[in-house]
Design a protein around this motif. Structure first.
Motif, PDB file in Angstrom:
ATOM      1  N   MET A   1      23.674  17.591 -28.737  1.00 18.26           N
ATOM      2  CA  MET A   1      24.185  16.555 -29.608  1.00 18.26           C
ATOM      3  C   MET A   1      23.496  16.649 -30.966  1.00 18.26           C
ATOM      4  O   MET A   1      22.277  16.736 -31.055  1.00 18.26           O
ATOM      5  N   THR A   2      24.267  16.637 -32.015  1.00  9.98           N
ATOM      6  CA  THR A   2      23.734  16.705 -33.366  1.00  9.98           C
ATOM      7  C   THR A   2      23.609  15.305 -33.941  1.00  9.98           C
ATOM      8  O   THR A   2      24.560  14.537 -33.925  1.00  9.98           O
ATOM      9  N   THR A   3      22.428  14.996 -34.429  1.00 11.13           N
ATOM     10  CA  THR A   3      22.244  13.739 -35.149  1.00 11.13           C
ATOM     11  C   THR A   3      22.045  14.080 -36.619  1.00 11.13           C
ATOM     12  O   THR A   3      21.373  15.060 -36.962  1.00 11.13           O
ATOM     13  N   ILE A   4      22.651  13.291 -37.477  1.00 13.12           N
ATOM     14  CA  ILE A   4      22.540  13.520 -38.915  1.00 13.12           C
ATOM     15  C   ILE A   4      21.737  12.374 -39.514  1.00 13.12           C
ATOM     16  O   ILE A   4      22.108  11.213 -39.383  1.00 13.12           O
ATOM     17  N   VAL A   5      20.612  12.722 -40.130  1.00 16.99           N
ATOM     18  CA  VAL A   5      19.726  11.746 -40.751  1.00 16.99           C
ATOM     19  C   VAL A   5      19.705  12.022 -42.251  1.00 16.99           C
ATOM     20  O   VAL A   5      19.341  13.119 -42.672  1.00 16.99           O
ATOM     21  N   ASN A   6      20.115  11.036 -43.046  1.00 14.71           N
ATOM     22  CA  ASN A   6      20.107  11.174 -44.504  1.00 14.71           C
ATOM     23  C   ASN A   6      20.803  12.443 -44.980  1.00 14.71           C
ATOM     24  O   ASN A   6      20.351  13.100 -45.912  1.00 14.71           O
ATOM     25  N   GLY A   7      21.893  12.825 -44.327  1.00 15.75           N
ATOM     26  CA  GLY A   7      22.675  13.980 -44.756  1.00 15.75           C
ATOM     27  C   GLY A   7      22.142  15.326 -44.283  1.00 15.75           C
ATOM     28  O   GLY A   7      22.576  16.367 -44.754  1.00 15.75           O
TER      29      GLY A   7
ATOM     30  N   GLY B   1      15.647  21.383 -40.177  1.00 13.91           N
ATOM     31  CA  GLY B   1      16.931  20.762 -39.921  1.00 13.91           C
ATOM     32  C   GLY B   1      18.057  21.739 -40.180  1.00 13.91           C
ATOM     33  O   GLY B   1      17.829  22.890 -40.553  1.00 13.91           O
ATOM     34  N   GLY B   2      19.269  21.253 -40.004  1.00 12.75           N
ATOM     35  CA  GLY B   2      20.452  22.060 -40.249  1.00 12.75           C
ATOM     36  C   GLY B   2      20.842  22.055 -41.715  1.00 12.75           C
ATOM     37  O   GLY B   2      20.124  21.552 -42.572  1.00 12.75           O
ATOM     38  N   GLN B   3      22.014  22.620 -41.987  1.00 13.50           N
ATOM     39  CA  GLN B   3      22.521  22.734 -43.357  1.00 13.50           C
ATOM     40  C   GLN B   3      22.786  21.348 -43.940  1.00 13.50           C
ATOM     41  O   GLN B   3      23.644  20.620 -43.454  1.00 13.50           O
ATOM     42  N   PRO B   4      22.057  20.967 -44.995  1.00 14.56           N
ATOM     43  CA  PRO B   4      22.248  19.641 -45.588  1.00 14.56           C
ATOM     44  C   PRO B   4      23.586  19.500 -46.318  1.00 14.56           C
ATOM     45  O   PRO B   4      24.144  20.476 -46.823  1.00 14.56           O
ATOM     46  N   THR B   5      24.045  18.267 -46.390  1.00 14.40           N
ATOM     47  CA  THR B   5      25.158  17.930 -47.272  1.00 14.40           C
ATOM     48  C   THR B   5      24.574  17.766 -48.673  1.00 14.40           C
ATOM     49  O   THR B   5      23.353  17.837 -48.865  1.00 14.40           O
TER      50      THR B   5
END
Length: 71
Positions: free
Chosen positions: A1-7, A21-25
């Motif tokens: 499950m992916t959680t997105i924190v502050n983009g 983290g992963g690729q930011p927005t």
């Protein structure tokens, strides 16, 4: 499950001044810059996400892409 924190997907602080983290927005890059992040280590390929917003904000991107077949 992916959680997105502050983009930023799967954002995790593993040392006081080190995050992963992963690729930011675009909002994620803004958040990271606001947290004092100046350097980014990029492991994904450019096709998987652009870091031009980070560079436009003055962040330095160090590229060490891992191809899909090695992931």
């Amino acid at each position: 499950m992916t959680t997105i924190v502050n983009g930023v997907p799967n954002l995790f602080v593993f040392e006081q001044d080190r995050l992963r983290g992963g690729q930011p927005t675009v909002d994620g890059w803004t958040y990271l810059k606001g947290q004092g992040i100046t350097d980014v280590v990029k492991l994904n390929t450019e096709e998987e996400g652009s870091d031009s917003p980070a560079e436009a904000m003055g962040m330095v991107v160090h590229r060490f892409p891992i191809p899909w077949w090695r992931q």
